[in-house]
Design a protein around this motif. Structure first.
Motif, PDB file in Angstrom:
ATOM      1  N   ALA A   1      12.007   8.234  -1.691  1.00 38.93           N
ATOM      2  CA  ALA A   1      13.121   8.878  -2.524  1.00 38.93           C
ATOM      3  C   ALA A   1      14.332   8.763  -2.242  1.00 38.93           C
ATOM      4  O   ALA A   1      15.124   9.338  -2.733  1.00 38.93           O
ATOM      5  N   THR A   2      14.691   8.111  -1.132  1.00 44.52           N
ATOM      6  CA  THR A   2      16.064   7.742  -0.809  1.00 44.52           C
ATOM      7  C   THR A   2      16.863   6.758  -1.749  1.00 44.52           C
ATOM      8  O   THR A   2      16.289   5.776  -2.247  1.00 44.52           O
ATOM      9  N   VAL A   3      17.966   7.102  -2.039  1.00 49.77           N
ATOM     10  CA  VAL A   3      18.794   6.116  -2.841  1.00 49.77           C
ATOM     11  C   VAL A   3      19.479   5.170  -2.053  1.00 49.77           C
ATOM     12  O   VAL A   3      20.119   5.686  -0.988  1.00 49.77           O
TER      13      VAL A   3
ATOM     14  N   TRP B   1      14.834  -9.941  -9.465  1.00 48.31           N
ATOM     15  CA  TRP B   1      14.874  -9.009  -8.267  1.00 48.31           C
ATOM     16  C   TRP B   1      13.494  -9.182  -7.531  1.00 48.31           C
ATOM     17  O   TRP B   1      12.488  -9.213  -7.751  1.00 48.31           O
ATOM     18  N   LEU B   2      13.382  -9.701  -6.255  1.00 52.84           N
ATOM     19  CA  LEU B   2      12.366 -10.018  -5.406  1.00 52.84           C
ATOM     20  C   LEU B   2      12.562  -9.234  -3.877  1.00 52.84           C
ATOM     21  O   LEU B   2      13.697  -8.945  -3.598  1.00 52.84           O
ATOM     22  N   MET B   3      11.512  -8.787  -3.428  1.00 53.29           N
ATOM     23  CA  MET B   3      11.576  -8.038  -2.198  1.00 53.29           C
ATOM     24  C   MET B   3      11.829  -8.866  -0.986  1.00 53.29           C
ATOM     25  O   MET B   3      11.495  -9.882  -0.823  1.00 53.29           O
TER      26      MET B   3
ATOM     27  N   GLY C   1      13.983   2.715  -0.366  1.00 57.35           N
ATOM     28  CA  GLY C   1      14.759   3.278  -1.573  1.00 57.35           C
ATOM     29  C   GLY C   1      14.488   2.423  -2.911  1.00 57.35           C
ATOM     30  O   GLY C   1      15.254   2.615  -3.874  1.00 57.35           O
ATOM     31  N   ILE C   2      13.530   1.348  -2.923  1.00 55.57           N
ATOM     32  CA  ILE C   2      13.681   0.748  -4.116  1.00 55.57           C
ATOM     33  C   ILE C   2      12.927   1.538  -5.444  1.00 55.57           C
ATOM     34  O   ILE C   2      13.432   1.150  -6.535  1.00 55.57           O
ATOM     35  N   GLN C   3      12.182   2.755  -5.251  1.00 51.89           N
ATOM     36  CA  GLN C   3      12.122   3.507  -6.546  1.00 51.89           C
ATOM     37  C   GLN C   3      13.030   3.804  -7.336  1.00 51.89           C
ATOM     38  O   GLN C   3      13.007   3.735  -8.628  1.00 51.89           O
TER      39      GLN C   3
ATOM     40  N   GLY D   1       0.920  -1.270  -0.022  1.00 47.51           N
ATOM     41  CA  GLY D   1      -0.027   0.117  -0.078  1.00 47.51           C
ATOM     42  C   GLY D   1       0.806   1.325  -0.019  1.00 47.51           C
ATOM     43  O   GLY D   1       0.382   2.411  -0.172  1.00 47.51           O
ATOM     44  N   ALA D   2       2.161   1.165   0.068  1.00 49.44           N
ATOM     45  CA  ALA D   2       3.061   2.392   0.079  1.00 49.44           C
ATOM     46  C   ALA D   2       3.418   2.796  -1.242  1.00 49.44           C
ATOM     47  O   ALA D   2       4.310   2.827  -1.934  1.00 49.44           O
TER      48      ALA D   2
END
Length: 417
Positions: free
Chosen positions: A16-18, A37-39, A72-74, A10-11
Motif C-alpha cells: 500500500a506504500t506509494v 517495466w521489469l522488476m 510499493g509496486i501496486q 507469493g506476496a
C-alpha cells in the motif's frame, strides 16, 4: 541478483506504500520507443541487453527498460495503467495479474493463446478464458538439508512423507541437530499439504468465494504440518521471514533441514562462509504421499503483460512475443543462475545434478496457486487468518472451530474488492 524478486514471490498482499517510479524516464512508448517495466533482480542483464539489441535492430525503435522495486509496486502499476502511454509492457507477479486484468488495465493477448505455455502457470494469466498476460517464469520451495548431519544420522533422502518422517526421527535420535526448522506460520507450505489432500484455501461458491479450511482435506494437511513442526524448535507464531530462516537461523544453529527458495539457499551459503564455515547443502523436492509424485508446492513467479493504454499495443505485443519465444526463453533459462521454471512447455530447464534448481524443477509439475481472484490480496493482508489458524492448531486449539472462524474471515475478505 534474484534475491529481491524471489523474496517477493507469493506476496499477493499488494503493498500500500506509494513510492517513486523506477529508473529511466517516466514517459511511455509510442513512435520510436517502447517502455518496459521489469522488476529488480528479474532478468539477467546479459540476456536483456541481447534481446533488446535484437528487437531494436529488427524494428528500428529504442527499448527503454525501467527497473521497478517490489515495495510499493501496486500503486505505481495502478497509476501507470490508468494513464495513456506511461508503460507498454510490464512484469506482474502471477498472483497479482487477475486483479489488474479485472480492473481493465491489461490488453487482450488472445493472439498468443495458442503458444505452448506451462499449464500450471497459465491459469494466473487468464480471466474467463481470455489471456491478459503470458507466463514468464516460476520458482518454488524445496527441502534444503545439511548432508553431513543426515549422513551422521544414517538418514536417506526421502521420496514419500513416511520416509521423510523416518529420516527426521533418525536425526532426532542420533544427532544434536534440530531435525527440521519449520516456522509455525509457513502457510504456503501448508497450502501444498492441503493440495496433496485435494483441498484448497478457498473455493468458488457460485459467483462468490468461500473459505475451505473447515474441511477434512484441510484438516489432514494441517495434521501433517503439525507432525513435521513437532521436530522443530521454532515458535508457533512466527513465519519464514521473522526471523529470516536463511540468514538468521540456518547459519547460527545446527539445523538439519529447512524448506526454502533458491535465493534463501544462496543467502545461507554466503552467511555460513562469511562466518568462516563451509555449507554442505543437498536439496530434494518436498515429498508427496507416494513416491509417484512429489508434494504440491506454491509455484510463484511472474507474468508479462501489455497495458491496455500502451502507446503502441502492437509493438508492445511484438516485444513480449519475442521475449517469451522458444529461442529467447531458452536463453533466459540458461542465463538464470539461481534456476527457473520456464513459462513455456516446449523449453526444458536442465540444471546441474544435485543443485537446488534440479530439485525445484522436479517438483514444479506439482505446483499450485492460491485462489486467483482480486480479493485474495485482502486475505493475505495482516493479520492473515490462515496464519492465525495455524498457530491455534499447533497450540492445541480445536481445529474445526478455529477453522470455521478462519473460513468466515476468509469469505468476508475474499469477496471484498
Amino acid at each position: 541478483m534474484k534475491r529481491k524478486l524471489i523474496a517477493a514471490i507469493g506476496a499477493a498482499a499488494l503493498a500500500a506504500t506509494v513510492a517513486a517510479c523506477g529508473t529511466g524516464d517516466s514517459g511511455g512508448g509510442g513512435g520510436d520507443s517502447l517502455t518496459v517495466w521489469l522488476m529488480d533482480g528479474s532478468a539477467p542483464q546479459g540476456w536483456l541487453d541481447e534481446l533488446n539489441a535484437a528487437f531494436e535492430a529488427e524494428h528500428g525503435v529504442r527499448v527503454d527498460v525501467q527497473i521497478q522495486q517490489w515495495d510499493g509496486i501496486q500503486d505505481r502499476v495502478v497509476t501507470a495503467l490508468s494513464e495513456d502511454g506511461t508503460v507498454d509492457v510490464l512484469e506482474i507477479g502471477n498472483t497479482q495479474t487477475v486483479g489488474y486484468a479485472t480492473a481493465g488495465g491489461l490488453a487482450d493477448l488472445g493472439g498468443l493463446a495458442d503458444e505452448p505455455w506451462n499449464e500450471n502457470m497459465l491459469a494466473s494469466a487468464q480471466v474467463d478464458d481470455t489471456l491478459y498476460a503470458v507466463p514468464w517464469y516460476g520458482a518454488n520451495r524445496v527441502v534444503i538439508y545439511d548432508k553431513s548431519v543426515w549422513a551422521d544420522a544414517g538418514a536417506e533422502v526421502p521420496t514419500t512423507r513416511e520416509e521423510w518422517i523416518e529420516a527426521l526421527e533418525l536425526i532426532e535420535e542420533h544427532t544434536d541437530a534440530e531435525p527440521i526448522y519449520l516456522p509455525g506460520q509457513s502457510y504456503y507450505v501448508l497450502g501444498g499439504f492441503i493440495a496433496d489432500e485435494g483441498g484448497a484455501f478457498a473455493v468458488e461458491n457460485g459467483d462468490a468465494w468461500a473459505g475451505a479450511l473447515a474441511t477434512p482435506e484441510a484438516e489432514a494437511g494441517m495434521d501433517f504440518y503439525r507432525e513435521l513442526q513437532a521436530f522443530s524448535d521454532s515458535p508457533t507464531d512466527n513465519d519464514e521471514a521473522s526471523p529470516q530462516q536463511s540468514t538468521e537461523v540456518a547459519p547460527n544453529q545446527e539445523v538439519a533441514s529447512w524448506i526454502g527458495l533458491g535465493w534463501e539457499a544462496n543467502s545461507a551459503v554466503a552467511a555460513i562462509e562469511e562466518q568462516g564455515g563451509e555449507a554442505d547443502f543437498g536439496y530434494f523436492p518436498i515429498p508427496g504421499k507416494t513416491a509417484d509424485e512429489p508434494g504440491h508446492v506454491f509455484l510463484g513467479g511472474s507474468n508479462l503483460a501489455v497495458s491496455e493504454r500502451a502507446g503502441d499495443k502492437d509493438l508492445a505485443t511484438r516485444w513480449l512475443r519475442m521475449a517469451t519465444s522458444r529461442e529467447w526463453t531458452r536463453k533466459f533459462v540458461d542465463a538464470y543462475d539461481d534456476g527457473v521454471v520456464p513459462g513455456r512447455a516446449d523449453v526444458t530447464a536442465e540444471p546441474a545434478a544435485g543443485s537446488f534448481a534440479e530439485a525445484m524443477v522436479r517438483s514444479a509439475g506439482a505446483g499450485f496457486l492460491p485462489p486467483l481472484t482480486t480479493g485474495w490480496a485482502n486475505v493475505e493482508a495482516p493479520p492473515n487468518p490462515i496464519k492465525e489458524l495455524m498457530t491455534k492448531a499447533l497450540d492445541g486449539d480445536d481445529y474445526r472451530s478455529a477453522a470455521e472462524e478462519a473460513d468466515a474471515e476468509i469469505t468476508a475478505r475474499i469477496n471484498r474488492e
